[in-house]
Design an enzyme around this catalytic site. Structure first.
Site, mmCIF file in Angstrom:
data_model
loop_
_atom_site.group_PDB
_atom_site.id
_atom_site.type_symbol
_atom_site.label_atom_id
_atom_site.label_comp_id
_atom_site.label_asym_id
_atom_site.label_seq_id
_atom_site.Cartn_x
_atom_site.Cartn_y
_atom_site.Cartn_z
ATOM 1 N N ARG A 49 0.839 -1.196 0.000
ATOM 2 C CA ARG A 49 0.000 0.000 0.000
ATOM 3 C C ARG A 49 0.878 1.250 0.000
ATOM 4 N NH1 ARG A 49 -2.388 -0.083 4.804
ATOM 5 N NH2 ARG A 49 -1.081 1.577 5.627
ATOM 6 N N TYR A 102 -15.271 17.730 -16.866
ATOM 7 C CA TYR A 102 -15.652 16.322 -16.879
ATOM 8 C C TYR A 102 -16.714 16.067 -15.820
ATOM 9 C CZ TYR A 102 -15.283 11.370 -15.652
ATOM 10 O OH TYR A 102 -15.564 10.065 -15.323
ATOM 11 N N ASP A 174 -5.711 18.852 -15.803
ATOM 12 C CA ASP A 174 -6.085 17.492 -16.173
ATOM 13 C C ASP A 174 -5.628 17.299 -17.613
ATOM 14 O OD1 ASP A 174 -7.308 15.162 -17.047
ATOM 15 O OD2 ASP A 174 -9.163 15.500 -15.921
ATOM 16 N N LYS A 199 -7.058 6.042 -19.727
ATOM 17 C CA LYS A 199 -7.321 6.516 -21.073
ATOM 18 C C LYS A 199 -6.098 6.325 -21.975
ATOM 19 C CE LYS A 199 -11.304 7.875 -19.293
ATOM 20 N NZ LYS A 199 -11.128 7.869 -17.838
#
Length: 384
Positions: A49, A102, A174, A199
């Site tokens: 983690r 978005y 972004d 993406k």
């Protein structure tokens, strides 16, 4: 020496494995690491983690591509967004977001962070005067998309960075639509770059992930602490898939851009298309800025269908979305396959009734890397 983009994509953070000589970074499928005595970690790894070597390789590679010193890899683009906003903002702070942001970003800010005391204003970031007028004494961040999702708006990143810094705020970009191959916001003055690595970086629609890149060492340390505290991390296989995808990013982005230009040329004069959104068009209001700060104009295209002949434009947009054969009706973007969607009913449904509501007749395309003539034929047949 600064190597070329594709050289960095293939080699940065990816030296052959010192034990086996593997030329590909291994998938370190382990939750924990043996320690040489209490607190005596090997290479700084103790629990996956906190850190994992496969994830480290991806972070170093992406930071090199964006020209930043620090990269952090997350389980999704939204977990990266949430971690950044919660670390960088406090109750009472004010945030500027694009007026066509978005839908997932808008939902997080409007439905989650406002309950925590964050205030926000949507603004057309391409309009510097309007953006300056929207700044308050409590504004601590300007959240920029360029190009925006789904209207392909373009903001002048360098000018926004100057404005943000003058006002004592950070500029976050972004960069998902452009990818670091087409645009490097840190070089233009941005403080943080965000990606949905799902993406273009992953590029094959087979992994979900997110990333942040920054030059700010103090902020990076706080982000890493928060990420570890809340556990917003990907598994090593997800990191490995993304790293594999990045190796071909340059060649894919060139093909995406080539194909998008062919698609746009077919749509611009089509009688059933009323408007095409693509920054590569000379008539696009952000074309000159995009040409200045982007290598090419990318693979995302949006268009509005014509309402001529008494046909309901939303119904016609939905019909077109359902009629394609190669363009798959699906959310997401940036994969090798072409996708089509109706933002108002799909990715941006959360903006309905708000200032960010998208046109009902809007169709968004993620143009893939298939043969361009086949994609054009598919769209023209669907349009009728």
């Amino acid at each position: 020496m600064v190597n070329g983009f594709s050289t960095r994509a293939i080699h940065a953070g990816q030296d052959p494995d010192p034990t086996t000589g593997s030329v590909i970074v291994p998938i370190y499928a382990t939750s924990t690491f043996a320690q040489d005595g209490v607190g005596g970690t090997r290479g700084g790894y103790e629990y996956s983690r906190s850190a994992n070597p496969t994830r480290t390789a991806l972070a170093e590679c992406l930071a090199a591509l964006e020209g930043g010193r620090h990269g952090l890899i997350f389980g999704s683009g939204m977990s990266a967004t949430d971690t950044l906003l919660r670390v960088a903002l406090r109750p009472g702070d004010h945030l500027l977001i694009p007026h066509d942001a978005y839908g997932g970003t808008f939902r997080l800010v409007d439905k989650v962070l406002t309950a925590w005391g964050i205030e926000y204003s949507p603004v057309d970031l391409a309009d510097l005067a309007a953006t300056r007028a929207a700044v308050r004494p409590s504004t601590r961040m300007i959240w920029c998309e360029s190009p925006t999702n789904p209207l392909l708006g373009i903001a002048d990143i360098a000018a926004l960075a100057d404005l943000a810094h003058t006002e004592g705020a950070r500029l976050v970009v972004d960069n998902t639509f452009a990818s670091p191959y087409l645009q490097t916001p840190l070089a233009l003055g941005a403080d943080v770059v965000l990606h949905s690595t799902t993406k273009y970086l992953g590029g094959h629609s087979d992994v979900v992930g997110g990333a942040l890149v920054t030059d700010d060492s103090e902020l990076a340390e706080r982000l890493a602490f928060a990420q570890n505290a809340v556990g917003a991390v990907p598994g090593p296989f997800d990191a490995w898939l993304t790293l594999r995808g990045i190796k071909t990013l340059a060649v894919r982005m060139e093909r995406h851009s080539d194909n998008a230009e062919r698609v746009v040329a077919a749509l611009v004069d089509h009688p059933k298309v009323s408007r095409v959104y693509y920054p590569g068009l000379a008539e696009h209001p952000g074309h000159e800025v995009a040409a200045k700060q982007m290598r090419r104009f990318g693979g995302m295209v949006s268009f509005q269908v014509s309402s001529a002949g008494g046909v309901d434009p939303e119904a016609e947009a939905l019909r077109v979305c359902a009629a394609t054969r190669l363009f798959i009706l699906a959310e997401s973007l940036g994969g090798v396959e072409s996708l089509i969607e109706h933002p108002g009913r799909m990715t941006h449904a959360s903006t309905a009734g708000s200032l960010l509501q998208v046109p009902a007749d809007l169709v968004r395309l993620s143009v893939g890397i298939e043969d361009a003539e086949d994609l054009v034929e598919d769209l023209l047949r669907a349009l009728g």
